[in-house]
Design a protein around this motif. Structure first.
Motif, PDB file in Angstrom:
ATOM      1  N   ALA A  29       0.824  -1.212   0.000  1.00  0.00           N
ATOM      2  CA  ALA A  29       0.000   0.000   0.000  1.00  0.00           C
ATOM      3  C   ALA A  29       0.857   1.261   0.000  1.00  0.00           C
ATOM      4  O   ALA A  29       0.478   2.292  -0.559  1.00  0.00           O
ATOM      5  N   GLU A  30       2.036   1.180   0.635  1.00  0.00           N
ATOM      6  CA  GLU A  30       2.926   2.347   0.710  1.00  0.00           C
ATOM      7  C   GLU A  30       3.953   2.315  -0.427  1.00  0.00           C
ATOM      8  O   GLU A  30       4.408   1.242  -0.820  1.00  0.00           O
ATOM      9  N   PRO A  31       4.351   3.473  -0.947  1.00  0.00           N
ATOM     10  CA  PRO A  31       5.414   3.507  -1.972  1.00  0.00           C
ATOM     11  C   PRO A  31       6.725   2.977  -1.393  1.00  0.00           C
ATOM     12  O   PRO A  31       7.115   3.304  -0.275  1.00  0.00           O
ATOM     13  N   ILE A  32       7.395   2.139  -2.167  1.00  0.00           N
ATOM     14  CA  ILE A  32       8.630   1.506  -1.723  1.00  0.00           C
ATOM     15  C   ILE A  32       9.836   2.320  -2.180  1.00  0.00           C
ATOM     16  O   ILE A  32       9.889   2.811  -3.314  1.00  0.00           O
ATOM     17  N   ASP A  33      10.817   2.440  -1.284  1.00  0.00           N
ATOM     18  CA  ASP A  33      12.064   3.130  -1.605  1.00  0.00           C
ATOM     19  C   ASP A  33      12.936   2.194  -2.444  1.00  0.00           C
ATOM     20  O   ASP A  33      13.403   1.167  -1.943  1.00  0.00           O
ATOM     21  N   ALA A  48      14.131  -6.003   5.359  1.00  0.00           N
ATOM     22  CA  ALA A  48      15.088  -5.000   4.898  1.00  0.00           C
ATOM     23  C   ALA A  48      14.452  -4.012   3.922  1.00  0.00           C
ATOM     24  O   ALA A  48      15.017  -2.948   3.649  1.00  0.00           O
ATOM     25  N   VAL A  49      13.277  -4.337   3.392  1.00  0.00           N
ATOM     26  CA  VAL A  49      12.601  -3.429   2.469  1.00  0.00           C
ATOM     27  C   VAL A  49      12.086  -2.219   3.241  1.00  0.00           C
ATOM     28  O   VAL A  49      11.696  -2.325   4.406  1.00  0.00           O
ATOM     29  N   ARG A  50      12.088  -1.072   2.594  1.00  0.00           N
ATOM     30  CA  ARG A  50      11.657   0.167   3.243  1.00  0.00           C
ATOM     31  C   ARG A  50      10.756   0.995   2.330  1.00  0.00           C
ATOM     32  O   ARG A  50      10.872   0.950   1.110  1.00  0.00           O
ATOM     33  N   THR A  51       9.866   1.738   2.969  1.00  0.00           N
ATOM     34  CA  THR A  51       9.050   2.692   2.225  1.00  0.00           C
ATOM     35  C   THR A  51       9.856   3.959   1.996  1.00  0.00           C
ATOM     36  O   THR A  51      10.960   4.120   2.534  1.00  0.00           O
ATOM     37  N   VAL A  52       9.291   4.881   1.233  1.00  0.00           N
ATOM     38  CA  VAL A  52      10.016   6.117   0.940  1.00  0.00           C
ATOM     39  C   VAL A  52      10.231   6.966   2.189  1.00  0.00           C
ATOM     40  O   VAL A  52      11.111   7.841   2.197  1.00  0.00           O
ATOM     41  N   ASP A  53       9.454   6.737   3.239  1.00  0.00           N
ATOM     42  CA  ASP A  53       9.676   7.492   4.485  1.00  0.00           C
ATOM     43  C   ASP A  53      10.546   6.722   5.477  1.00  0.00           C
ATOM     44  O   ASP A  53      10.692   7.111   6.630  1.00  0.00           O
ATOM     45  N   GLY A  54      11.116   5.577   5.024  1.00  0.00           N
ATOM     46  CA  GLY A  54      12.065   4.846   5.849  1.00  0.00           C
ATOM     47  C   GLY A  54      11.470   3.803   6.767  1.00  0.00           C
ATOM     48  O   GLY A  54      12.196   3.179   7.541  1.00  0.00           O
TER      49      GLY A  54
END
Length: 258
Positions: free
Chosen positions: A109-113, A184-190
């Motif tokens: 649901a959240e954008p991924i970095d 280890a995956v992160r969203t654009v807000d960390g």
């Protein structure tokens, strides 16, 4: 009191993926997004067929090389944009597995970095501990080199942006692979993206009673074991699934027969 305690313990085991009724009995988790029951139980709400490809869309078939055949249903597929008519999956369902040359997809649901993913400029990082994405050949237990990224065709706010996991070379035909996205995956807000709501229950052996959830749960012990053998513990997972590649005979037979 004992019923309440039993419920609290159950919630701890499935990471609060369920709830309890007034008598203290554990309620099975569910996804209330209005999509058909033929949609993937490992989906982010609203994204019917994610993750893809997924072995739960295979059915046993002793007449094929792999022992499987695709079993897609029209209600899980996109409709034709100009007419709204459902797509006919008959041609796809002739396959005895999924493409050995395609990517794996998931949607959060959240954008991924993208910087938290294995880049195509450093494919070797996909074989190192702590990679955000994992691909394992379940026949050999070996990690498969790959890279990952987000769909760069998404340019408008509100559009869904898939995460792509792309093998560095063509996968082996008639093979079973385990796929995982780790913490280890992160969203654009960390932050860590929201896991699919049923993953913990399915991985923990307490799936809902619908056929696809039960099928996913039946496959999960082998998936988790293959990932653990490859150095990826269950505690590190955000989501994991498996798929089977099609045979070369099915992929090329119709052309060679000419």
């Amino acid at each position: 009191m004992r019923r309440v305690l039993r419920c609290l313990l159950a919630l701890g085991l499935v990471v609060a993926s369920g709830a309890c009724d007034q008598t203290g009995n554990t309620l099975l988790p569910s996804i209330d997004d209005g999509l058909p029951s033929t949609c993937s139980p490992l989906r982010t709400p609203g994204a019917c067929m994610m993750p893809w490809p997924n072995a739960i869309y295979l059915q046993p078939d002793a007449t094929t090389v792999t022992g499987y055949r695709l079993a897609l249903t029209p209600e899980t597929l996109p409709v034709i944009a100009t007419t709204g008519a459902q797509l006919d999956p008959s041609r796809w369902n002739m396959a005895d597995g999924f493409s050995p040359a395609g990517p794996m997809l998931f949607y959060f649901a959240e954008p991924i970095d993208p910087t938290s993913l294995v880049p195509e400029t450093n494919i070797g990082a996909s074989l190192q501990p702590g990679a955000a994405t994992v691909l394992v050949d379940m026949a050999t237990g070996m990690l498969v080199p790959h890279f990952a990224g987000v769909d760069e065709n998404v340019v408008k706010d509100g559009d869904r942006q898939a995460l792509f996991i792309t093998p560095a070379s063509r996968l082996q035909p008639d093979h079973r692979y385990a796929v995982a996205i780790t913490r280890a995956v992160r969203t654009v807000d960390g932050s860590l993206p929201t896991p699919p709501p049923l993953f913990q229950a399915i991985a923990g052996g307490t799936p809902p009673t619908d056929p696809l959830s039960q099928s996913e749960a039946a496959r999960m012990p082998d998936i988790l074991a293959a990932l653990a053998t490859a150095g990826v513990p269950e505690a590190s997972l955000v989501v994991a699934w498996d798929f089977v590649t099609g045979s070369d005979e099915a992929l090329t037979g119709h052309v060679l027969s000419m």
